[in-house]
Design a protein around this motif. Structure first.
Motif, short mmCIF file in Angstrom:
data_model
loop_
_atom_site.label_atom_id
_atom_site.label_comp_id
_atom_site.label_asym_id
_atom_site.label_seq_id
_atom_site.Cartn_x
_atom_site.Cartn_y
_atom_site.Cartn_z
N GLN A 1 9.60 -14.25 -3.47
CA GLN A 1 8.33 -14.43 -4.16
C GLN A 1 7.58 -13.10 -4.24
O GLN A 1 7.83 -12.18 -3.47
CB GLN A 1 7.46 -15.45 -3.44
CG GLN A 1 7.16 -15.10 -1.99
CD GLN A 1 6.41 -16.20 -1.26
OE1 GLN A 1 5.28 -16.53 -1.60
NE2 GLN A 1 7.06 -16.77 -0.26
N TYR A 2 6.64 -13.04 -5.21
CA TYR A 2 5.75 -11.89 -5.30
C TYR A 2 4.67 -12.03 -4.23
O TYR A 2 4.12 -13.12 -4.02
CB TYR A 2 5.12 -11.81 -6.69
CG TYR A 2 6.11 -11.49 -7.78
CD1 TYR A 2 6.60 -10.20 -7.95
CD2 TYR A 2 6.58 -12.50 -8.63
CE1 TYR A 2 7.53 -9.91 -8.93
CE2 TYR A 2 7.51 -12.21 -9.62
CZ TYR A 2 7.99 -10.92 -9.77
OH TYR A 2 8.91 -10.62 -10.73
N VAL A 3 4.37 -10.94 -3.54
CA VAL A 3 3.45 -10.98 -2.39
C VAL A 3 2.52 -9.77 -2.41
O VAL A 3 2.64 -8.89 -3.27
CB VAL A 3 4.24 -11.01 -1.06
CG1 VAL A 3 5.00 -12.31 -0.90
CG2 VAL A 3 5.20 -9.81 -0.98
N ASP A 4 1.59 -9.74 -1.44
CA ASP A 4 0.68 -8.61 -1.35
C ASP A 4 1.16 -7.53 -0.40
O ASP A 4 0.70 -6.40 -0.43
CB ASP A 4 -0.74 -9.06 -0.96
CG ASP A 4 -0.78 -9.87 0.33
OD1 ASP A 4 0.25 -9.93 1.02
OD2 ASP A 4 -1.84 -10.43 0.64
N THR A 5 2.12 -7.87 0.47
CA THR A 5 2.70 -6.88 1.37
C THR A 5 4.00 -7.43 1.94
O THR A 5 4.25 -8.64 1.89
CB THR A 5 1.73 -6.50 2.51
OG1 THR A 5 2.21 -5.34 3.19
CG2 THR A 5 1.56 -7.64 3.50
N VAL A 6 4.85 -6.54 2.48
CA VAL A 6 6.12 -6.93 3.08
C VAL A 6 6.32 -6.17 4.38
O VAL A 6 5.60 -5.22 4.68
CB VAL A 6 7.32 -6.65 2.13
CG1 VAL A 6 7.30 -7.57 0.93
CG2 VAL A 6 7.35 -5.18 1.71
N TYR A 7 7.32 -6.58 5.13
CA TYR A 7 7.70 -5.87 6.35
C TYR A 7 8.51 -4.63 5.98
O TYR A 7 9.41 -4.69 5.15
CB TYR A 7 8.51 -6.80 7.26
CG TYR A 7 9.05 -6.16 8.50
CD1 TYR A 7 8.20 -5.50 9.39
CD2 TYR A 7 10.40 -6.20 8.81
CE1 TYR A 7 8.69 -4.91 10.54
CE2 TYR A 7 10.90 -5.63 9.96
CZ TYR A 7 10.04 -4.98 10.83
OH TYR A 7 10.53 -4.39 11.97
N LEU A 8 8.18 -3.49 6.57
CA LEU A 8 8.82 -2.21 6.28
C LEU A 8 8.64 -1.85 4.81
O LEU A 8 7.56 -1.45 4.41
CB LEU A 8 10.31 -2.25 6.68
CG LEU A 8 10.56 -2.49 8.17
CD1 LEU A 8 12.06 -2.57 8.47
CD2 LEU A 8 9.91 -1.42 9.04
N GLY A 9 9.66 -1.99 3.97
CA GLY A 9 9.49 -1.69 2.55
C GLY A 9 10.58 -0.77 2.02
O GLY A 9 11.13 0.07 2.74
N ALA A 10 10.89 -0.95 0.75
CA ALA A 10 11.79 -0.06 0.01
C ALA A 10 11.13 0.20 -1.34
O ALA A 10 10.85 -0.74 -2.08
CB ALA A 10 13.17 -0.70 -0.17
N TRP A 11 10.88 1.47 -1.64
CA TRP A 11 10.10 1.83 -2.81
C TRP A 11 10.89 2.74 -3.75
O TRP A 11 11.73 3.53 -3.30
CB TRP A 11 8.83 2.59 -2.41
CG TRP A 11 7.91 1.90 -1.48
CD1 TRP A 11 6.84 1.12 -1.80
CD2 TRP A 11 7.93 1.94 -0.04
NE1 TRP A 11 6.20 0.68 -0.67
CE2 TRP A 11 6.85 1.17 0.43
CE3 TRP A 11 8.76 2.58 0.89
CZ2 TRP A 11 6.58 1.00 1.77
CZ3 TRP A 11 8.49 2.39 2.24
CH2 TRP A 11 7.42 1.62 2.68
N LYS A 12 10.57 2.68 -5.02
CA LYS A 12 11.02 3.72 -5.93
C LYS A 12 10.29 5.01 -5.54
O LYS A 12 9.08 5.02 -5.34
CB LYS A 12 10.66 3.35 -7.37
CG LYS A 12 11.33 2.10 -7.90
CD LYS A 12 10.82 1.78 -9.30
CE LYS A 12 11.48 0.53 -9.85
NZ LYS A 12 10.96 0.16 -11.20
N LYS A 13 11.04 6.11 -5.45
CA LYS A 13 10.42 7.38 -5.06
C LYS A 13 9.32 7.77 -6.04
O LYS A 13 8.28 8.33 -5.65
CB LYS A 13 11.50 8.48 -5.03
CG LYS A 13 10.98 9.91 -4.81
CD LYS A 13 10.52 10.14 -3.40
CE LYS A 13 10.03 11.55 -3.16
NZ LYS A 13 11.00 12.60 -3.46
N SER A 14 9.51 7.46 -7.30
CA SER A 14 8.54 7.86 -8.33
C SER A 14 7.17 7.25 -8.11
O SER A 14 6.16 7.80 -8.57
CB SER A 14 9.06 7.46 -9.71
OG SER A 14 9.31 6.06 -9.78
N ILE A 15 7.11 6.12 -7.38
CA ILE A 15 5.83 5.45 -7.19
C ILE A 15 4.90 6.29 -6.32
O ILE A 15 3.67 6.26 -6.46
CB ILE A 15 6.02 4.04 -6.61
CG1 ILE A 15 4.82 3.14 -6.99
CG2 ILE A 15 6.21 4.05 -5.11
CD1 ILE A 15 4.71 2.86 -8.45
#
Length: 350
Positions: A152-166
């Motif tokens: 689901q879409y949420v406001d935060t997650v544990y740890l995280g994996a991001w696109k570097k560009s963000i």
């Protein structure tokens, strides 16, 4: 290319399992770099890290003299070569497909950040109690990453994996925030029009704080710095963060009113105690009947029930009271900073 960033300090007990789990992913190892930002550990962690760096060319060890997560993360982020950035803590164990699931879901969902649920490794009964408390809505509120079994879409997650560009778009972690820097960053993402996806396919486990005192300090800091997050983002991501503060405030008011009447303190603490006891029995009963406990030979269900019925109410109260007290303390400490929203980071790429 994927960069895994570990901002750590004094993790000698768990760091080998953490790094080995990253090295043993089913993702192509030649496409993974591991940057460890160490806060100049002095418990034997550094010697272990030096050994890994000497034996694995994709492991990079850097110093983090500030000793806090956001500073270490940003230092690593500045030199990271990956298209995707994955944060891992020094007491977290990743499942073998963790990286590949993160990469696949970022592409599939076209989101800025993905993460999985927060699952406790419990080696003894106290760990099991912490697992119950931090995976129930009564214990931790409606933050989906603590209990959700669906994507689901949420406001935060544990740890995280991001696109570097963000990070080039919105900046790095805010180094003013000793705690909650990930919450503030994810809030910043949402305000920038980005989306965050929680998925139970992304699996990991972590070692929790192993005492009530450490748990109290951890959640006090969560509440304390959540105030600064609200100030910087000019809003709150969820009403759940206000409930512990209201709970502690009613207790403090009831104590002040004791000179006039005992009824307020009886009502406030009495109502909470009844709710705490009811949720303790309910959640311990669920855990007793779970396959997880049935399959354990080192802990009897009767022993777990007897001890957890005592430990769990104390743990619930610790989470609620420490977070609420921290939040109220933050309101006082940061009272002059409501106009200060400057991002404080040392991420120099953008």
């Amino acid at each position: 290319m994927v960069t895994v960033i570990l901002p750590i300090f004094n993790e000698v007990k768990h760091i080998e399992k953490t790094i080995n789990a990253i090295l043993n992913q089913d993702f192509n190892n030649s496409m993974v770099e591991i940057i460890i930002a160490d806060g100049i550990s002095n418990d034997g962690t550094r010697e272990k890290l030096n050994n890994y760096e000497n034996n694995y060319p994709n492991i990079i060890l850097i110093d983090n003299p500030d000793k806090i997560v956001p500073a270490g993360f940003n230092r690593a982020l500045t030199i990271a070569k990956g298209d995707i950035i994955i944060r891992v803590d020094g007491h977290t164990i990743l499942e073998p497909d963790y990286i590949s699931k993160c990469v696949d879901l970022i592409k599939e969902k076209n989101v800025a950040n993905v993460g999985g649920p927060m699952n406790v490794i419990w080696e003894d009964i106290f760990d099991g109690v912490v697992a119950i408390a931090t995976s129930s809505k009564f214990g931790i509120g409606n933050a989906a990453f603590h209990y959700s079994k669906k994507g689901q879409y949420v406001d935060t997650v544990y740890l995280g994996a991001w696109k570097k560009s963000i990070f080039d778009k919105v900046g790095g972690f805010d180094q003013e925030l000793v705690r909650n820097q990930d919450d503030e960053f994810n809030f910043r993402l949402i305000q920038a029009g980005e989306k965050i996806w929680l998925d139970p396919q992304i699996k990991s486990k972590y070692h929790p704080r192993n005492s009530i005192t450490k748990l109290f300090k951890q959640y006090f800091q969560y509440g304390f710095y959540k105030v600064r997050v609200a100030q910087k983002r000019r809003g709150i991501s969820s009403l759940r963060q206000l409930i512990p503060a209201f709970f502690v405030f009613t207790i403090l008011v009831s104590i002040v009113m004791l000179r006039f009447s005992f009824l307020p303190i009886i009502f406030s603490l009495g109502t909470y105690t009844i709710a705490n006891f009811f949720m303790t029995i309910l959640n311990v009963s669920k855990k007793i009947s779970s396959e997880e406990l049935k399959n354990r030979n080192d802990i009897s269900r009767l022993d777990f029930f007897i001890k957890s019925v005592f430990y769990l109410p104390v743990t619930y109260f610790t989470l609620h009271f420490s977070y609420g007290l921290g939040y109220l303390s933050g309101l006082l400490y940061f009272v002059k900073k409501w106009g200060s929203i400057k991002l404080e980071d040392n991420y120099f790429v953008r």
